[in-house]
Structure formats: C-alpha cells, structure tokens
Design a protein around this motif. Structure first.
Motif, PDB file in Angstrom:
ATOM      1  N   CYS A 155       0.875  -1.169   0.000  1.00  0.00           N
ATOM      2  CA  CYS A 155       0.000   0.000   0.000  1.00  0.00           C
ATOM      3  C   CYS A 155       0.915   1.223   0.000  1.00  0.00           C
ATOM      4  O   CYS A 155       1.418   1.632   1.038  1.00  0.00           O
ATOM      5  CB  CYS A 155      -0.917  -0.003   1.214  1.00  0.00           C
ATOM      6  N   GLN A 156       1.125   1.769  -1.169  1.00  0.00           N
ATOM      7  CA  GLN A 156       2.058   2.887  -1.306  1.00  0.00           C
ATOM      8  C   GLN A 156       1.276   4.177  -1.530  1.00  0.00           C
ATOM      9  O   GLN A 156       0.622   4.348  -2.549  1.00  0.00           O
ATOM     10  CB  GLN A 156       3.010   2.640  -2.469  1.00  0.00           C
ATOM     11  N   LEU A 157       1.365   5.055  -0.538  1.00  0.00           N
ATOM     12  CA  LEU A 157       0.750   6.382  -0.603  1.00  0.00           C
ATOM     13  C   LEU A 157      -0.745   6.308  -0.881  1.00  0.00           C
ATOM     14  O   LEU A 157      -1.295   7.066  -1.666  1.00  0.00           O
ATOM     15  CB  LEU A 157       1.462   7.252  -1.645  1.00  0.00           C
ATOM     16  N   GLY A 158      -1.418   5.381  -0.182  1.00  0.00           N
ATOM     17  CA  GLY A 158      -2.856   5.240  -0.348  1.00  0.00           C
ATOM     18  C   GLY A 158      -3.646   5.336   0.940  1.00  0.00           C
ATOM     19  O   GLY A 158      -4.753   5.858   0.949  1.00  0.00           O
ATOM     20  N   LEU A 159      -3.078   4.846   2.036  1.00  0.00           N
ATOM     21  CA  LEU A 159      -3.823   4.737   3.289  1.00  0.00           C
ATOM     22  C   LEU A 159      -4.470   6.050   3.700  1.00  0.00           C
ATOM     23  O   LEU A 159      -5.607   6.075   4.164  1.00  0.00           O
ATOM     24  CB  LEU A 159      -2.897   4.231   4.406  1.00  0.00           C
ATOM     25  N   GLN A 160      -3.775   7.154   3.501  1.00  0.00           N
ATOM     26  CA  GLN A 160      -4.304   8.446   3.936  1.00  0.00           C
ATOM     27  C   GLN A 160      -5.542   8.879   3.148  1.00  0.00           C
ATOM     28  O   GLN A 160      -6.270   9.758   3.580  1.00  0.00           O
ATOM     29  CB  GLN A 160      -3.214   9.528   3.891  1.00  0.00           C
ATOM     30  N   PHE A 161      -5.806   8.255   2.013  1.00  0.00           N
ATOM     31  CA  PHE A 161      -6.944   8.633   1.186  1.00  0.00           C
ATOM     32  C   PHE A 161      -8.175   7.757   1.403  1.00  0.00           C
ATOM     33  O   PHE A 161      -9.247   8.080   0.915  1.00  0.00           O
ATOM     34  CB  PHE A 161      -6.556   8.588  -0.299  1.00  0.00           C
ATOM     35  N   PHE A 162      -8.036   6.629   2.086  1.00  0.00           N
ATOM     36  CA  PHE A 162      -9.158   5.719   2.259  1.00  0.00           C
ATOM     37  C   PHE A 162     -10.200   6.325   3.195  1.00  0.00           C
ATOM     38  O   PHE A 162      -9.845   6.888   4.235  1.00  0.00           O
ATOM     39  CB  PHE A 162      -8.690   4.377   2.812  1.00  0.00           C
ATOM     40  N   PRO A 163     -11.483   6.194   2.871  1.00  0.00           N
ATOM     41  CA  PRO A 163     -12.520   6.779   3.725  1.00  0.00           C
ATOM     42  C   PRO A 163     -12.615   6.107   5.100  1.00  0.00           C
ATOM     43  O   PRO A 163     -13.065   6.728   6.055  1.00  0.00           O
ATOM     44  CB  PRO A 163     -13.806   6.586   2.927  1.00  0.00           C
ATOM     45  N   VAL A 188       2.881  -6.643   5.397  1.00  0.00           N
ATOM     46  CA  VAL A 188       2.331  -5.429   4.793  1.00  0.00           C
ATOM     47  C   VAL A 188       3.489  -4.476   4.586  1.00  0.00           C
ATOM     48  O   VAL A 188       4.268  -4.218   5.508  1.00  0.00           O
ATOM     49  CB  VAL A 188       1.271  -4.772   5.705  1.00  0.00           C
ATOM     50  N   ALA A 189       3.624  -3.964   3.377  1.00  0.00           N
ATOM     51  CA  ALA A 189       4.587  -2.900   3.080  1.00  0.00           C
ATOM     52  C   ALA A 189       3.755  -1.648   2.844  1.00  0.00           C
ATOM     53  O   ALA A 189       2.906  -1.610   1.959  1.00  0.00           O
ATOM     54  CB  ALA A 189       5.422  -3.250   1.849  1.00  0.00           C
ATOM     55  N   LEU A 190       3.983  -0.653   3.676  1.00  0.00           N
ATOM     56  CA  LEU A 190       3.101   0.508   3.708  1.00  0.00           C
ATOM     57  C   LEU A 190       3.921   1.785   3.745  1.00  0.00           C
ATOM     58  O   LEU A 190       4.904   1.875   4.472  1.00  0.00           O
ATOM     59  CB  LEU A 190       2.239   0.407   4.967  1.00  0.00           C
ATOM     60  N   SER A 191       3.518   2.763   2.958  1.00  0.00           N
ATOM     61  CA  SER A 191       4.152   4.083   3.059  1.00  0.00           C
ATOM     62  C   SER A 191       3.075   5.153   3.000  1.00  0.00           C
ATOM     63  O   SER A 191       2.044   4.984   2.339  1.00  0.00           O
ATOM     64  CB  SER A 191       5.180   4.293   1.939  1.00  0.00           C
ATOM     65  N   VAL A 192       3.307   6.225   3.716  1.00  0.00           N
ATOM     66  CA  VAL A 192       2.440   7.401   3.706  1.00  0.00           C
ATOM     67  C   VAL A 192       3.336   8.631   3.696  1.00  0.00           C
ATOM     68  O   VAL A 192       4.517   8.558   4.034  1.00  0.00           O
ATOM     69  CB  VAL A 192       1.504   7.454   4.937  1.00  0.00           C
ATOM     70  N   TYR A 193       2.769   9.758   3.310  1.00  0.00           N
ATOM     71  CA  TYR A 193       3.530  11.001   3.364  1.00  0.00           C
ATOM     72  C   TYR A 193       3.769  11.404   4.814  1.00  0.00           C
ATOM     73  O   TYR A 193       2.938  11.153   5.689  1.00  0.00           O
ATOM     74  CB  TYR A 193       2.764  12.137   2.682  1.00  0.00           C
ATOM     75  N   SER A 194       4.894  12.066   5.057  1.00  0.00           N
ATOM     76  CA  SER A 194       5.179  12.600   6.388  1.00  0.00           C
ATOM     77  C   SER A 194       4.396  13.903   6.587  1.00  0.00           C
ATOM     78  O   SER A 194       3.683  14.361   5.682  1.00  0.00           O
ATOM     79  CB  SER A 194       6.680  12.850   6.547  1.00  0.00           C
ATOM     80  N   ALA A 195       4.560  14.503   7.750  1.00  0.00           N
ATOM     81  CA  ALA A 195       3.896  15.772   8.047  1.00  0.00           C
ATOM     82  C   ALA A 195       4.240  16.795   6.970  1.00  0.00           C
ATOM     83  O   ALA A 195       5.374  16.857   6.497  1.00  0.00           O
ATOM     84  CB  ALA A 195       4.341  16.283   9.411  1.00  0.00           C
ATOM     85  N   ILE A 196       3.272  17.601   6.599  1.00  0.00           N
ATOM     86  CA  ILE A 196       3.499  18.574   5.533  1.00  0.00           C
ATOM     87  C   ILE A 196       4.604  19.555   5.915  1.00  0.00           C
ATOM     88  O   ILE A 196       5.350  20.028   5.054  1.00  0.00           O
ATOM     89  CB  ILE A 196       2.193  19.289   5.122  1.00  0.00           C
TER      90      ILE A 196
END
Length: 115
Positions: free
Chosen positions: A31-39, A58-66
C-alpha cells in the motif's frame, strides 16, 4: 527467450475496503501512498490483515507531516493564498499522518504485529 527470475506476481484491482481476495491468500500487501486517502482507514487495515497468510507482510508508506515536506507545504500555502483559504484542503489531507507512530498505532490496533 528471457529466463524467468524472481517470483510471479498477480496484480489485482479492487476496493481497499473490500479486497477481492480470499482470507489468508496473500503473502504481501503493498500500500504505497494510499492509506491516507481511504474513507475508512481502520477497515482497510483490517482487510490487509484478513487477506494475509499467517506469515504475510504489509509494506506501507504514507507522506510525512506537511511541515517536513517543504515543497508540498509551499504548494499548499500558494493554493490558499491564490485561490482561498480552503484550496489546499486535499493537498494537506495527503499528510494526515503527522507522526509515524500514528500509523504504527493504527496497524497494531487493527491486529497487525511486529510493526
């Protein structure tokens, strides 16, 4: 003929909230750069866990703090300045996980171990 190397990959498409896979059928969920968009992020993590084999990962990545991403922060600020105070709402939402511990806490809460 090109020799076969590595392992075969089967790509599937479906909703992160209802993965089109049987229980315990997947070795690796990416899950690459997706988790933050899931409802419903908790539901998505439960689905990841549901489809994994017992030794799966699970290999997961999200953006860091803006604030830690100067280009994204500058872009969001420019949107607000030029288009109005809420113009950057979607861009800022990409950075919803301001702290890596938040992601780990979510994964553990939904039953994933060894985060």
């Amino acid at each position: 003929s090109v020799p076969h190397t590595g392992v075969p990959i089967e790509w599937l498409q479906g909703s992160a909230l209802a993965l089109p896979v049987n229980d315990g059928a997947i070795d690796l969920v990416l899950c690459q750069l997706g988790l933050q968009f899931f409802p419903d992020r908790a539901c998505a993590v439960r689905e990841m866990k549901r489809v994994l084999v017992s030794s799966g990962r699970v290999a997961l990545s999200v953006y860091s703090a803006i604030e830690r991403t100067p280009g994204a922060e500058a872009f969001a600020s420019a949107l607000d300045e030029r288009l109005g105070p809420d113009a950057s709402k979607i861009k800022r939402a990409e950075h919803i996980f301001a702290d890596a511990n938040e992601v780990g806490d979510l994964l553990r809460k939904e039953g994933l171990d060894d985060v």
